[in-house]
Write an enzyme that holds these catalytic residues in place. Structure first.
Site, PDB file in Angstrom:
ATOM      1  CB  THR A 156      -0.954  -0.017   1.209  1.00  0.00           C
ATOM      2  OG1 THR A 156      -1.826  -1.135   1.055  1.00  0.00           O
ATOM      3  CG2 THR A 156      -1.803   1.250   1.282  1.00  0.00           C
ATOM      4  CG  PHE A 158       0.454   4.502   3.836  1.00  0.00           C
ATOM      5  CD1 PHE A 158      -0.680   4.601   4.636  1.00  0.00           C
ATOM      6  CD2 PHE A 158       0.951   3.234   3.544  1.00  0.00           C
ATOM      7  CE1 PHE A 158      -1.309   3.474   5.141  1.00  0.00           C
ATOM      8  CE2 PHE A 158       0.327   2.103   4.037  1.00  0.00           C
ATOM      9  CZ  PHE A 158      -0.799   2.219   4.839  1.00  0.00           C
TER      10      PHE A 158
END
Ligand code: PEP
Ligand code: MN
Length: 580
Positions: A176, A178
């Site tokens: 992921t 960020f």
């Protein structure tokens, strides 16, 4: 360092933030909006939000929040973090996998484990929770051995749960992305670098809104392409209050202060209905896919060399340019032949086969044609490139073809072995820069009205952008003499050999404009020091769609080839073997 984080102890946002600031003090928030508010109001020094996951894509809520919360310029992006997402299934101690009936987690995490859940817990009810670590906390509180939570290993441990299975994400590459943000007026404590000593790479994120007119988005993106700026992401989100209109989120490589970005962003600001620069930040490079290495700064920002790059004194023995196994700038001369324009399959294949058998080294043919009148045949475009490719497959001859605009350089470069810059475009500087960046050998024709000095400086543009493979081509200049199309300037051929180390070839066809003069001019050019010829040849010159009057027919070309390569070139012998 107080960092606003959505979730609770062990949340992925916290793990991500700790990759930059191991000693951070978390400010836990219930949702994304509260994360933004905490930073805006000064309750936290920075905030972190997940933007996208490599398996399931965008976290659309973050994109929308970036628009809402960054419009007034109070907040800006400061850092990027990539976090490998490894998920595990947790339940209270004593629970067994077979006994699980319900699985709780954040919907994104449930989505990332869909295959595993279908395989191992086919009947289980999937329950959406606000947070992965929050679902672990809830499972601990419920104390029910039939209820499990999907969260990180640290989150499960933190809430005293037993881990029933690890690495249950459907793809091991799962990660992921960020983004960390802060108030633009705040100084953040320095963060751990992400590159482990590698090059520092910046990214800049933007939101662009464009009008509903053809080409409005393309022209904004071209502002980056024209300057060699790489795009790493493009995402669109609907504009809430006006259905079927969109905002575009663009991530580009480079810092906002880079010359190329300054120029590109000025251009986009002028073109777009609205531009929001969300910030320039240090990209996360550790374990990341790096798309490109930083490119050379374009030539107008270059420091002027003591001596032009084309100058013969740089390489007194001259340089050579290679196209496959062919060498320009050495003996024997390179013989390029083919039609002015690619007209159809039969025409180009017939010509290619005939010139290959006659001893040509390379094929020519225009797919994009610069024509004096807009009503004349303009070339077959991409279809023409495909036909040239087919001719190359049939004969083994590499080919050179003209590219007329910088936007088409990647296209023409993808198909061809050498890019031709036509006489009309010799001083099209955007095009010269683009072929400079292309990495392909370039044949630079002299403009009909260009001086030798202008011609050499046009070559300098290509060299300065990092492409040393330039072959000059004299193709006749405009003089008072109208009896021939142009006047072949053999002075220039001999002269540029003194002035530059670059190889020079001659195009007798365009110089004369009359087929009967081509053989004599060809031999004269070689005598004057040209290291190659480019000659127009057509199976039926009378019916040619362009430049028929100056095109040799197949037997005449075969005779010329015999004179150029009296002993038949190695290439012709190879062609014979090829057709045998
Ligand atoms: C061509 O090679 O067909 C051509 C258009 O040449 P120039 O640019 O020299 O006119
Ligand atoms: Mn032509």
């Amino acid at each position: 360092m107080r960092i606003a984080i959505q979730g609770t102890h062990g949340a992925f946002s916290e793990m991500a933030a700790r990759r930059r600031w191991p000693e951070l003090e978390p400010v836990f928030c219930h949702d994304f909006r509260a994360v933004v508010a905490a930073v805006h109001d000064g309750h936290a020094d920075a905030g972190i939000l997940p933007l996208e996951n490599s398996l399931i894509g965008s976290v659309t809520q973050t994109y929308d929040l970036l628009h809402e919360a960054f419009e007034d310029g109070v907040l800006h992006l400061t850092h990027e973090v990539l976090l490998p997402v490894q998920l595990a299934l947790h339940a209270v101690p004593g629970a067994t996998l077979a006994g699980i009936r319900k699985v709780m987690s954040h919907p994104v995490a449930l989505g990332q484990c869909r295959d595993w859940l279908e395989k191992h817990l086919p009947g289980a009810e999937l329950i959406t929770e606000w947070d992965t670590a929050g679902s672990a906390e809830l499972a601990a509180r419920l104390g029910d051995p039939t209820v499990a939570a999907i969260a990180s290993v640290p989150a499960g441990e933190r809430h005293g749960l037993a881990t029933l299975a690890t690495r249950i994400e459907d793809d091991a590459t799962n990660q992921t992305r960020f983004l960390v943000f802060a108030r633009a007026d705040a100084e953040l404590p320095s963060a751990r670098a992400a590159n482990g000593g590698g090059p520092l790479i910046h990214k800049t994120s933007l939101i662009i809104t464009v009008d509903h007119t053809p080409g409005s988005l393309a022209s904004c993106l071209q502002a980056f392409a024209a300057r060699g700026v790489n795009l790493t992401a493009l995402q669109s989100r609907p504009e809430r209050s006006s259905p079927w209109t969109y905002r575009f989120y663009v991530d580009i490589e480079g810092a906002r202060t880079d010359h190329r970005l300054v120029e590109a962003l000025d251009t986009v600001e002028a073109l777009a209905a609205n531009l929001i620069v969300l910030g320039s930040y240090e990209a996360w490079t550790e374990g990341a896919v790096l798309w490109s290495t930083p490119r050379p700064v374009p030539p107008h920002y270059r420091k002027k060399p003591d001596m032009p790059l084309f100058d013969r004194r740089q390489y007194p023995d001259g340089t050579t340019v290679q196209v496959g196994s062919l060498v320009f700038g050495a003996k024997p001369p390179v013989l390029i032949a083919g039609p002015c324009s690619v007209e159809d399959e039969e025409q180009i294949i017939t010509t290619a086969v005939a010139v290959a058998q006659a001893g040509a080294d390379m094929l020519r043919g225009g797919a994009f044609k610069p024509r004096t009148s807009p009503y004349d045949f303009q070339g077959l475009g991409v279809h023409g490139l495909r036909l040239l490719q087919e001719a190359r497959e049939r004969t083994g001859l590499p080919f050179v073809t003209e590219v007329m605009s910088w936007e088409e350089v990647p296209l023409v470069a993808k198909f061809s072995d050498m890019l031709q810059i036509g006489a009309r475009n010799m001083q099209n500087f955007a095009l010269l820069r683009a072929v400079g960046r292309s990495g392909k050998p370039v044949m630079l024709k002299r403009g009909a009205g260009a001086t030798v000095e202008e011609w050499l400086h046009a070559a300098e543009y290509i060299l300065a952008d990092g492409n040393p493979n330039v072959v000059l081509c004299e193709r006749g200049i405009r003089t008072f003499e109208r009896a021939t199309r142009h006047t072949l300037d053999l002075n220039a051929v001999a002269l540029v050999r003194e002035r530059t180390h670059l190889p020079v070839i001659v195009d007798p066809s365009h110089a004369a404009g009359v087929a009967s003069l081509v053989p004599a001019l060809s031999l004269g050019a070689l005598a004057a020091g040209a290291c190659g010829l480019i000659v127009e040849v057509h199976p039926d010159p009378k019916t040619a769609k362009s430049d028929g009057a100056q095109s040799l027919d197949l037997p005449t070309f075969a005779e010329l080839a015999r004179q150029v390569h009296p002993d038949r070139s190695a290439r012709a012998r190879a062609a014979e073997a090829w057709f045998a």
